[in-house]
Design an enzyme around this catalytic site. Structure first.
Site, PDB file in Angstrom:
ATOM      1  N   THR A 293       0.857  -1.185   0.000  1.00  0.00           N
ATOM      2  CA  THR A 293       0.000   0.000   0.000  1.00  0.00           C
ATOM      3  C   THR A 293       0.895   1.238   0.000  1.00  0.00           C
ATOM      4  O   THR A 293       2.092   1.161   0.258  1.00  0.00           O
ATOM      5  CB  THR A 293      -0.914   0.054   1.237  1.00  0.00           C
ATOM      6  OG1 THR A 293      -0.103   0.259   2.413  1.00  0.00           O
ATOM      7  CG2 THR A 293      -1.710  -1.235   1.395  1.00  0.00           C
TER       8      THR A 293
ATOM      9  N   ALA B 277       3.282  -0.994   4.672  1.00  0.00           N
ATOM     10  CA  ALA B 277       2.603   0.248   5.042  1.00  0.00           C
ATOM     11  C   ALA B 277       3.642   1.361   5.054  1.00  0.00           C
ATOM     12  O   ALA B 277       4.683   1.233   5.704  1.00  0.00           O
ATOM     13  CB  ALA B 277       1.944   0.117   6.410  1.00  0.00           C
TER      14      ALA B 277
ATOM     15  N   VAL C 265       7.527  -1.965   7.003  1.00  0.00           N
ATOM     16  CA  VAL C 265       7.531  -0.505   6.956  1.00  0.00           C
ATOM     17  C   VAL C 265       8.188  -0.035   5.658  1.00  0.00           C
ATOM     18  O   VAL C 265       9.349  -0.351   5.382  1.00  0.00           O
ATOM     19  CB  VAL C 265       8.269   0.087   8.170  1.00  0.00           C
ATOM     20  CG1 VAL C 265       8.287   1.619   8.080  1.00  0.00           C
ATOM     21  CG2 VAL C 265       7.606  -0.368   9.467  1.00  0.00           C
ATOM     22  N   LYS C 266       7.429   0.719   4.872  1.00  0.00           N
ATOM     23  CA  LYS C 266       7.958   1.278   3.620  1.00  0.00           C
ATOM     24  C   LYS C 266       8.592   2.637   3.900  1.00  0.00           C
ATOM     25  O   LYS C 266       7.954   3.523   4.465  1.00  0.00           O
ATOM     26  CB  LYS C 266       6.842   1.447   2.581  1.00  0.00           C
ATOM     27  CG  LYS C 266       6.390   0.169   1.929  1.00  0.00           C
ATOM     28  CD  LYS C 266       5.267   0.420   0.931  1.00  0.00           C
ATOM     29  CE  LYS C 266       5.777   0.970  -0.371  1.00  0.00           C
ATOM     30  NZ  LYS C 266       4.686   1.086  -1.387  1.00  0.00           N
ATOM     31  N   CYS C 267       9.834   2.786   3.456  1.00  0.00           N
ATOM     32  CA  CYS C 267      10.549   4.053   3.601  1.00  0.00           C
ATOM     33  C   CYS C 267      11.055   4.500   2.233  1.00  0.00           C
ATOM     34  O   CYS C 267      11.564   3.681   1.460  1.00  0.00           O
ATOM     35  CB  CYS C 267      11.747   3.894   4.533  1.00  0.00           C
ATOM     36  SG  CYS C 267      11.340   3.431   6.224  1.00  0.00           S
TER      37      CYS C 267
END
Length: 222
Positions: free
Chosen positions: A27, A64, A90-92
């Site tokens: 997402t 996310a 965790v998307k960075c």
């Protein structure tokens, strides 16, 4: 090859899961915005609750994305997101601050997905910082007359050369050929819109053959 679905739409996620081909979900804020209508009525807690619902549907990684720019803010938000469910990744963004956050998460057992990657050097940095996944955006590169799939080939080669465990998620997929080419290049994952997942199953000769079979079967039943 693993298939993730690139959406925040729960109905699409459920439909893809029913096909038996779904391994995870990605997402981002833009995908969330598509489903909420008026973003002013969608709070951060609503966002976390939505991610939790996705995790209930899919037994696999759910990416996310953080919605801030500094490493300190990314770390605080990322730790909060990771606490939602053990499957949250965790998307960075691949920025200097993003790399700092990725290294922090890697050292503290939080899985990460380095996103908005458009060059092999960015992918190399992501792997060295400890990212679990890297997401090259092939469609957006194609949009500016650059070969997005060539980037995937370069990243896969670099990672294989040095044995980096970071998995390559081919993102910004626009059509089935992106998926097929990625599979031939040895990419680990393709994250695919639901519309493209359906296109993967379709072929005009399948439709024509099925119609012929059904027409012949109808004659025999008379």
């Amino acid at each position: 090859m693993k298939f993730f679905i690139d959406t925040a739409n729960l109905d699409e996620i459920l439909a893809a899961a029913e096909l038996g081909v779904l391994d995870g979900v990605t997402t981002n804020p833009s995908l969330i915005a598509k489903i909420v209508g008026d973003p002013s009525n969608f709070t951060y807690n609503d966002f976390k609750a939505h991610i939790a619902r996705i995790c209930e549907i899919v037994d696999g990684p759910v990416s996310a994305e953080v919605t801030c720019l500094t490493a300190e803010e990314m770390i605080a938000e990322g730790e909060d997101l990771a606490a939602i469910h053990e499957n949250v990744v965790v998307k960075c963004p691949l920025t200097i601050d993003g790399l700092k956050a990725i290294q922090h998460f890697s050292l503290n057992g939080i899985r990460t997905n380095a996103t908005l990657v458009f060059s092999p050097n960015q992918a190399l940095l992501a792997a060295k910082a400890g990212a679990d996944y890297v997401s090259p955006f092939v469609g957006r590169l194609d949009d500016i007359s650059t070969d997005g799939m060539e980037l995937v080939k370069q990243i896969v080669t670099i990672y294989n050369n040095y044995g980096y465990p970071t998995e390559v998620i081919v993102a910004s997929v626009r059509h089935p050929q992106h998926v097929v080419t990625a599979a031939m290049m040895g990419a680990d994952i393709a994250t695919i819109p639901y519309s493209v997942i359906k296109q993967l199953a379709n072929h005009p000769l399948t439709d024509a053959g099925l119609k012929k079979f059904m027409d012949d079967a109808a004659v025999m039943k008379k």
